[in-house]
Design an enzyme around this catalytic site. Structure first.
Site, PDB file in Angstrom:
ATOM      1  N   SER A  23      21.083 -12.977  50.186  1.00 23.37           N
ATOM      2  CA  SER A  23      19.428 -13.625  50.268  1.00 23.37           C
ATOM      3  C   SER A  23      18.971 -13.692  51.649  1.00 23.37           C
ATOM      4  CB  SER A  23      19.939 -15.059  49.905  1.00 23.37           C
ATOM      5  OG  SER A  23      20.970 -15.699  50.587  1.00 23.37           O
ATOM      6  N   ASN A 110      26.784 -24.973  49.643  1.00 21.27           N
ATOM      7  CA  ASN A 110      25.952 -25.610  48.688  1.00 21.27           C
ATOM      8  C   ASN A 110      25.349 -26.715  49.274  1.00 21.27           C
ATOM      9  OD1 ASN A 110      27.097 -23.614  46.852  1.00 21.27           O
ATOM     10  ND2 ASN A 110      28.334 -25.188  45.592  1.00 21.27           N
ATOM     11  N   THR A 155     -24.131 -31.608  35.353  1.00 23.41           N
ATOM     12  CA  THR A 155     -22.869 -31.737  34.033  1.00 23.41           C
ATOM     13  C   THR A 155     -23.277 -30.500  33.276  1.00 23.41           C
ATOM     14  OG1 THR A 155     -24.613 -32.768  32.623  1.00 23.41           O
ATOM     15  CG2 THR A 155     -23.153 -34.406  34.175  1.00 23.41           C
ATOM     16  N   HIS A 156     -22.091 -29.940  32.998  1.00 21.22           N
ATOM     17  CA  HIS A 156     -22.330 -28.535  32.006  1.00 21.22           C
ATOM     18  C   HIS A 156     -22.884 -27.564  32.894  1.00 21.22           C
ATOM     19  CE1 HIS A 156     -21.455 -31.090  28.550  1.00 21.22           C
ATOM     20  NE2 HIS A 156     -22.139 -32.120  29.085  1.00 21.22           N
ATOM     21  N   SER A 277     -20.299  -4.732  51.559  1.00 18.38           N
ATOM     22  CA  SER A 277     -19.921  -3.816  50.692  1.00 18.38           C
ATOM     23  C   SER A 277     -20.099  -2.407  51.106  1.00 18.38           C
ATOM     24  CB  SER A 277     -21.022  -4.124  49.324  1.00 18.38           C
ATOM     25  OG  SER A 277     -21.009  -2.909  48.537  1.00 18.38           O
ATOM     26  N   LYS A 283     -25.627  -6.543  50.906  1.00 18.82           N
ATOM     27  CA  LYS A 283     -24.319  -7.449  50.196  1.00 18.82           C
ATOM     28  C   LYS A 283     -23.965  -8.421  51.479  1.00 18.82           C
ATOM     29  CE  LYS A 283     -23.348  -7.572  46.014  1.00 18.82           C
ATOM     30  NZ  LYS A 283     -22.215  -7.266  45.505  1.00 18.82           N
ATOM     31  N   GLU A 290     -13.880 -16.440  47.110  1.00 20.34           N
ATOM     32  CA  GLU A 290     -13.136 -15.920  45.958  1.00 20.34           C
ATOM     33  C   GLU A 290     -11.514 -15.794  46.044  1.00 20.34           C
ATOM     34  OE1 GLU A 290     -15.326 -12.234  45.279  1.00 20.34           O
ATOM     35  OE2 GLU A 290     -17.126 -13.277  45.526  1.00 20.34           O
ATOM     36  N   TYR A 317      25.877 -26.994  41.416  1.00 23.94           N
ATOM     37  CA  TYR A 317      25.179 -25.589  41.989  1.00 23.94           C
ATOM     38  C   TYR A 317      25.583 -24.608  41.127  1.00 23.94           C
ATOM     39  CZ  TYR A 317      23.944 -21.792  44.726  1.00 23.94           C
ATOM     40  OH  TYR A 317      23.346 -20.515  45.304  1.00 23.94           O
ATOM     41  N   GLN A 322      19.289 -20.017  44.146  1.00 23.27           N
ATOM     42  CA  GLN A 322      19.005 -19.049  45.054  1.00 23.27           C
ATOM     43  C   GLN A 322      17.439 -18.701  45.026  1.00 23.27           C
ATOM     44  OE1 GLN A 322      21.660 -16.522  47.070  1.00 23.27           O
ATOM     45  NE2 GLN A 322      20.533 -14.595  46.036  1.00 23.27           N
ATOM     46  N   LYS A 325      13.742 -19.962  46.792  1.00 18.35           N
ATOM     47  CA  LYS A 325      13.024 -19.758  47.974  1.00 18.35           C
ATOM     48  C   LYS A 325      11.869 -18.904  48.077  1.00 18.35           C
ATOM     49  CE  LYS A 325      17.482 -20.473  49.693  1.00 18.35           C
ATOM     50  NZ  LYS A 325      18.277 -20.652  48.267  1.00 18.35           N
TER      51      LYS A 325
HETATM   52  N1  ARG Z   1      22.337 -17.970  49.200  1.00 20.12           N
HETATM   53  C1  ARG Z   1      22.753 -19.301  48.311  1.00 20.12           C
HETATM   54  C2  ARG Z   1      21.422 -19.911  47.952  1.00 20.12           C
HETATM   55  O1  ARG Z   1      20.440 -19.758  48.367  1.00 20.12           O
HETATM   56  C3  ARG Z   1      23.618 -20.075  49.297  1.00 20.12           C
HETATM   57  C4  ARG Z   1      24.404 -20.875  48.957  1.00 20.12           C
HETATM   58  C5  ARG Z   1      25.745 -20.041  48.184  1.00 20.12           C
HETATM   59  N2  ARG Z   1      26.459 -20.843  47.486  1.00 20.12           N
HETATM   60  C6  ARG Z   1      27.371 -20.120  46.788  1.00 20.12           C
HETATM   61  N3  ARG Z   1      28.344 -21.147  46.077  1.00 20.12           N
HETATM   62  N4  ARG Z   1      27.410 -18.852  46.471  1.00 20.12           N
HETATM   63  O2  ARG Z   1      21.434 -20.858  46.942  1.00 20.12           O
END
Ligand code: ARG
Length: 459
Positions: A23, A110, A155-156, A277, A283, A290, A317, A322, A325
């Protein structure tokens, strides 16, 4: 391949597996938070006697050095590490040797990643609040400026009744005030510290979780270690609040696009916020509005992704998490960009007051007020509605507005009309008569503007 967990394994991880699992390409975004969390953790480990003062000092100096070198570009975060946690720990051990190996005492990745994500999200909520506030302040100033700028309310997408531009902006003001409050609520609810929860079941060390929480500015520690490592509710809440912000920005953008069109000409976007444009020289396109409208889908996508990712995950967990993110980071960056650009766009656009007022006059937006005039002269509302319907039909045939009819013409349709009908249906009267709080009349608007003034001052 720098891994923290090689001991139990007899074979190297397959390269594809390693890449799929890693990651670092995205969690490097919170290297600061990872180090900040480690600093607090180590201080607590020393305070509770789990580490010596000397070990603490060495680790803190090492972490500080890593932070400085990453910030200055001297130390690059590369994909030879699995994640940001491994990167920091490996670098620390390189720098300070054995003491560095104690950093991870009493924690797991974790609870560490749960902390990093919370610290990052919390910081971003503060930034988002600032950007929403900037927009609110711009809207507030525009409201003050346009209390007497008449325009049709729709309205509308059909002209309905006259309002003012201050009133129209005021509607968005309420939406963004709610958005701001929502961000505050999320912050309050999420502001409990997960570190010290270990992998899932706490740890056997005498950790002082209150202390770590306090050092990191949390209200206190989270109360269940399994929930702590697998709670991503706050991410979902933030994505939901950001989706609502985008929905509001998108509706507003749609209006700006319509208002800026050649047919309406209610506003003109500043050259700095428009694009041309490549083929049509005449334009001037509202691309920013937009794009804001378009990017709304992207943020909704992140919300849907996160809800879906979380829905089948058993405690505690699981690696699925992961996936919290990339799309969240992208959504946060998208919303921040949209807020800043949208604010600049409406701050710099020119309002064409005459066009707005003209448009309100031409669309029979005062028809309800003409009916109210009759009601005030004893005509039952349903009859008044019919009479004004006839007036409108007459005007459409003659291509004139209600204000252009002579008193004779009025009287032919209903003898109740007198000279004061013109005053009664003037745009100004139509708006001014609407004096209850929340309505567009000047007195009511000024009350609301004063309330908003206080609201902003108390932020
Ligand atoms: N890269 C992992 C995440 O974003 C970190 C936690 C990893 N924990 C594990 N037990 N592999 O969640």
């Amino acid at each position: 391949m720098a891994q923290l967990w090689g001991g139990r394994f007899t074979k190297e991880t397959d390269q594809l597996v390693y890449n799929f699992n890693a990651s670092i390409t995205f969690d490097q975004k919170f290297y600061r938070e990872d180090i900040e969390g480690s600093v607090a953790h180590v201080k607590m480990l020393a305070a509770t006697g789990i580490l010596t003062e000397d070990e603490k000092d060495q680790i803190l100096a090492g972490l500080e050095g890593i932070l400085e070198d990453v910030e200055s570009g001297k130390l690059l975060i590369t994909s030879e590490y699995e994640d940001i946690h491994s990167f920091v720990e490996a670098n620390l051990i390189d720098r300070i040797g054995d003491a560095g190996k104690k950093l991870h005492t009493g924690r797991s990745r974790n609870d560490q990643v749960a902390l990093d994500m919370k610290l990052y999200t919390r910081k971003e909520i503060v930034e988002l609040k600032g950007l929403v506030k900037d927009l609110i302040v711009v809207l507030h100033n525009l409201m003050r400026e346009h209390v007497d700028t008449f325009m049709p309310g729709f309205t509308h997408l059909q002209k309905a009744q006259p309002i003012t531009l201050a009133h129209h902006f005021g509607a968005y003001m309420e939406m963004f005030k709610r958005d701001y409050d929502r961000l505050c609520d999320i912050f309050e609810r999420m502001n409990y510290c997960p570190i010290g929860s270990g992998a899932l079941a706490g740890t056997t060390y005498p950790l002082d979780r209150n202390m770590t929480a306090e050092l990191l500015g949390f209200k206190g520690p989270t109360l269940n270690s399994m929930d702590s490592v697998s709670d991503r509710d706050y991410v979902i809440e933030l994505l939901s609040a950001m989706s609502t912000i985008m929905m509001h920005l998108s509706r507003f953008s749609e209006e700006v696009i319509i208002w800026n069109s050649n047919e309406y000409q209610f506003v003109e976007l500043d050259d700095a916020y428009s694009t041309g444009s490549s083929i049509m020289p005449q334009k001037k396109n509202p691309d920013i509005a937009e794009l804001v409208r378009g990017k709304t889908g992207r943020v909704y996508g992140a919300l849907t992704q996160m809800l879906t990712t979380m829905k089948g995950i058993p405690l505690a967990y699981n690696k699925d998490m992961q996936e919290d993110k990339e799309m969240t980071f992208d959504a946060i960056d998208t919303v921040k960009g949209c807020l800043a650009l949208f604010t600049g766009m409406i701050k710099t656009m020119t309002v064409n007051k005459d066009k707005m007022e003209q448009s309100a006059k031409n669309g029979f937006t005062n028809a309800t007020d003409a009916a109210d005039y009759l009601v005030n002269h004893g005509v039952p509302f349903r009859d008044a509605h019919g009479i004004v319907g006839q007036l409108v039909l007459y005007c459409i045939e003659k291509n004139i507005s209600l204000d252009d009819m002579s008193l004779e013409e009025y009287k032919k349709i209903s003898p109740v009309f007198e000279e004061d009908i013109y005053e009664a249906i003037s745009l100004k009267t139509c708006v001014e008569k609407r004096t209850t709080i929340g309505a567009p009349g000047k007195a009511a608007m000024e009350q609301v503007i004063a309330i908003n003034e206080d609201w902003i001052a108390n932020l």
